[in-house]
Design an enzyme around this catalytic site. Structure first.
Site, PDB file in Angstrom:
ATOM      1  N   CYS A  32      44.687  35.324  37.134  1.00 26.37           N
ATOM      2  CA  CYS A  32      44.414  34.824  38.489  1.00 26.37           C
ATOM      3  C   CYS A  32      42.910  34.881  38.758  1.00 26.37           C
ATOM      4  CB  CYS A  32      45.129  35.667  39.545  1.00 26.37           C
ATOM      5  SG  CYS A  32      46.891  35.846  39.269  1.00 26.37           S
ATOM      6  N   GLU A  35      35.185  40.065  42.310  1.00 29.57           N
ATOM      7  CA  GLU A  35      35.777  39.301  41.211  1.00 29.57           C
ATOM      8  C   GLU A  35      35.008  39.517  39.906  1.00 29.57           C
ATOM      9  OE1 GLU A  35      38.065  36.320  41.802  1.00 29.57           O
ATOM     10  OE2 GLU A  35      38.089  36.336  43.993  1.00 29.57           O
ATOM     11  N   GLY A  74      46.212  41.974  46.142  1.00 25.85           N
ATOM     12  CA  GLY A  74      45.883  43.398  46.095  1.00 25.85           C
ATOM     13  C   GLY A  74      45.776  43.921  44.678  1.00 25.85           C
ATOM     14  N   ARG A  77       6.786  21.486  57.321  1.00 27.77           N
ATOM     15  CA  ARG A  77       5.961  22.598  57.802  1.00 27.77           C
ATOM     16  C   ARG A  77       4.500  22.386  57.378  1.00 27.77           C
ATOM     17  NH1 ARG A  77       4.972  26.697  61.321  1.00 27.77           N
ATOM     18  NH2 ARG A  77       4.018  28.499  60.304  1.00 27.77           N
ATOM     19  N   THR A 109      31.904  42.397  38.710  1.00 29.68           N
ATOM     20  CA  THR A 109      30.493  42.533  39.114  1.00 29.68           C
ATOM     21  C   THR A 109      29.598  41.784  38.126  1.00 29.68           C
ATOM     22  OG1 THR A 109      30.054  44.482  37.768  1.00 29.68           O
ATOM     23  CG2 THR A 109      30.986  44.867  39.977  1.00 29.68           C
ATOM     24  N   TRP A 132      39.239  46.435  49.976  1.00 27.24           N
ATOM     25  CA  TRP A 132      38.392  45.241  49.827  1.00 27.24           C
ATOM     26  C   TRP A 132      39.252  43.998  49.627  1.00 27.24           C
ATOM     27  CZ3 TRP A 132      34.081  46.628  51.674  1.00 27.24           C
ATOM     28  CH2 TRP A 132      33.509  47.865  51.354  1.00 27.24           C
TER      29      TRP A 132
END
Lengths: 393, 246
Positions: free
Chosen positions: A246, A371, A137, A276, A373, A169
């Site tokens: 972390c 983590e 968190g 294809r 942007t 989130w």
């Protein structure tokens, strides 16, 4: 869903740089994913259902804390092994990788690095085996890219701490037995607290309506006068640097994971374009399709070597946060671009769940945001090369 | 119960097959090797199941060079207790079987298990030869194996049905599909494999009895031809003159 026919692509023979054990770990996790997760992943994604039953299996393949020492239930592996595991999980689904990288890098890592011996003994073995799930968190409703502005706080009440605030989130949160929560003390210093399921005043409601990472469970963390025993504070480190360390570990795992998603899309596009037939020949014979495929494998190959080198640096304890930002940013964008191009190659079929492409694409929209942007990582590189922060007030 | 499982390597099924030295040697360049699936999925896993249920050890044996170590480690990661590698290039089935038998006769194994064949050479000879060299019974193409004391019961697929065979230990078998289910190595197994013994032993001096003088690739798959369902004459003409099947 259709059979998982994935075949790996190794254009520059990177396998020769891996040890036999690296390859065994990678190939075993790939086999496990194909057998266990590939057959159910589209259904999980469609129904927004987290496949909780696979957690022990993830523990068995070593996906939870592979670099944590064996005495705490980990596998004591190096960073490249961790990366390869994340690659194989995200090759199947970014949500699957998210579950494992949150558990490894955002829950087990801080307990291992900053926890007491008692905390390590209590939590790490159960997290490593998948018996317990954990979450992290940091992000709050009003503090995403600027986590230092967080409002969640705790007050020393003598024999316990009193925690208040909320987080948003949070991957894994509704099913977690333990949450590593970052909160400010009375002096405004950030500390990590281990908040356990069932503590009075603590709830973790699930968030709904995601168009991305639908096979991974996401929620909030709400703390309403939660009494935290003093032995649940992580004593080893405080300040914003603790949670950011972390995130370094998790972002490193994402850099590998994104290669997996990119490889899956490329593999599908290469096969489909050779099968294809249009205008009497395989669409792979058209220059515009070849351009897409050639650019895809070029970018995958570049990302593989960038990330492999980053793994070596992490093994030596020399990788900087800025280097990790560069790899995370580069690789996720690479994977997203490949997913979009692979979707184009598949034409209308590319939007269906016959192929994993659109699922990867939707997932990667989260991965490019969480983590750190895409833009923030660019500014971290900008700061690193100029010495001037562009995101501070 | 002491079990010996013969492990070979085989090219990954996605490998591109090519030859060198005037089409006399398999081109190993860029080839990834796996444990021969019949050895791994059926022989090895069933051997592990037997010792897990009633005790004992599983030893693997491989005739090969250092290049075979990764597949041997995988067998150890799946669960074998120890491995033996006869340090020699496998020359032909006779050579391989004789090397294995030389070891096995000293080892006092209750059962020697092989896969029914390797998926690259499809020789299917080693098991029978090992049995001959050991002067033991051989049960080929077994799809089921149960052991009760010194007696084993095996099932074999026969034309239109099933054959149930009983044999006393020691004996040799070759395992076919159905004997067990594939096991994926888990992390504990991979970690344990690091310290399990992989004993490298010198081969016995031996000449091969056969040698390969030439390999050929099958003809490239012909393109599919579509014929109008109304146009039977063309179909018959092509089947007769081109495919030469009628």
């Amino acid at each position: 869903m259709s059979t998982d026919r994935f075949e790996a692509h190794d254009y520059y023979m990177m396998d020769e740089l891996l040890t036999d054990e690296h390859k065994l770990i990678r190939d075993s996790s790939r086999a496990w994913v194909k057998e266990t997760v590939s057959p159910i992943i589209e259904d999980c994604f469609e129904k927004a259902k987290f496949p909780e039953h696979i957690l022990p299996g993830l523990g068995e393949i070593g996906a939870f804390g592979p670099y944590i020492p064996e005495e705490y239930g980990g596998a004591g592996l190096d960073q490249i092994s961790y990366g390869l595991l994340m690659q194989e999980l995200e090759r199947c689904d970014s949500g699957l990788r998210s579950t494992a990288s949150v558990q490894s890098s955002l829950v087990m890592y801080p307990i291992w690095k900053y926890g007491t011996e008692e905390q390590k003994q209590k939590f790490l073995p159960k997290l490593a085996s998948g018996e317990w799930l954990g979450c992290f968190g940091l992000t709050e409703p009003d503090h995403g890219s600027n986590p230092g502005g967080m409002l969640t706080n705790f007050v020393d009440k003598g024999d316990h701490y009193l925690l208040n605030g909320s987080k948003m989130w949070i991957s894994n949160s509704p099913l977690s037995q333990v949450a590593v929560v970052w909160a400010k003390n009375e002096e405004g210093r950030i500390h990590g607290l281990l908040v356990e399921k069932g503590m009075e005043g603590f709830t973790a409601p699930e968030m709904h309506g995601k168009h991305s990472l639908r096979a991974s469970i996401t929620g909030e963390l709400i703390f309403n006068n939660v009494k935290i025993p003093k032995e649940n504070l992580l004593p080893g480190r405080n300040g914003l640097g603790a949670p950011l360390s972390c995130l370094d570990s998790a972002r490193y795992g994402i850099a590998w994971g994104a290669i997996g998603a990119g490889m899956d899309c490329y593999d599908l596009a290469l096969r489909y374009s050779k099968e294809r037939i249009q205008f009497g020949k395989p669409i792979a014979s058209f220059q515009l399709i070849q351009k897409k495929l050639a650019e895809m494998i070029t970018e995958i190959t570049k990302a593989q070597f960038l990330t492999y080198r980053l793994g070596q640096l992490r093994n030596e304890g020399r990788a900087t946060s800025a280097q990790i930002s560069m790899a995370k940013r580069n690789n996720v964008e690479m994977a997203l671009d490949i997913a979009r191009e692979a979707r184009q190659i598949h034409g209308a079929m590319g939007i269906t769940n016959e192929y994993s492409i659109m699922r990867h694409m939707a997932n990667l929209e989260s991965v490019i945001t969480y983590e750190g942007t895409h833009d923030i990582h660019l500014l971290i590189t900008g700061l690193d090369v100029t010495g001037i922060a562009a995101f501070n007030s | 119960m002491k079990l010996l499982v013969c492990i070979s390597k085989a090219p990954d099924t996605t490998s591109k097959i090519a030859f060198t030295d005037g089409n006399t040697k398999f081109d190993e360049n860029g080839v990834q090797y796996i444990v021969n699936p019949y050895d791994e999925w059926y022989a090895l896993v069933r051997a592990l199941e037997i010792v897990e249920a009633s005790g004992g050890t599983v030893t693997t044996i491989t005739v090969g060079t250092e290049a075979d170590n990764p597949v041997i480690r995988k067998a150890l990661a799946i669960g074998a207790n120890e491995a033996i590698r006869i340090d020699a290039e496998p020359k032909d089935p006779f050579f391989v079987a004789k090397q294995i038998a030389e070891h096995a006769k000293e080892g006092g194994y209750d059962i020697v298990l092989t896969g029914k064949e390797t998926i690259n050479y499809n020789g299917a000879q080693v098991g029978a030869m090992v049995a001959e060299f050991l002067d033991q019974p051989f049960v080929s193409l077994a799809t089921k194996l149960d052991v009760n004391g010194n007696t084993a019961t095996l099932e074999r697929d026969v034309s239109g049905g099933l054959e149930v065979v009983e044999v006393a230990t020691p004996f040799v078998l070759s395992a076919a599909k159905g004997m067990a289910e594939q096991r994926i190595p888990n992390m504990r197994g991979i970690m344990a494999a690091r310290t399990k013994p992989l004993n490298v032993v010198a081969p016995v001096e031996l000449a091969a009895l056969t040698s390969v003088i030439n390999y050929e690739l099958p003809n490239a798959k012909a393109e599919c031809k579509y014929i109008d369902p109304e146009n039977m004459e063309e179909l018959v003409e092509l089947l007769h003159n081109e495919a030469k099947v009628i």
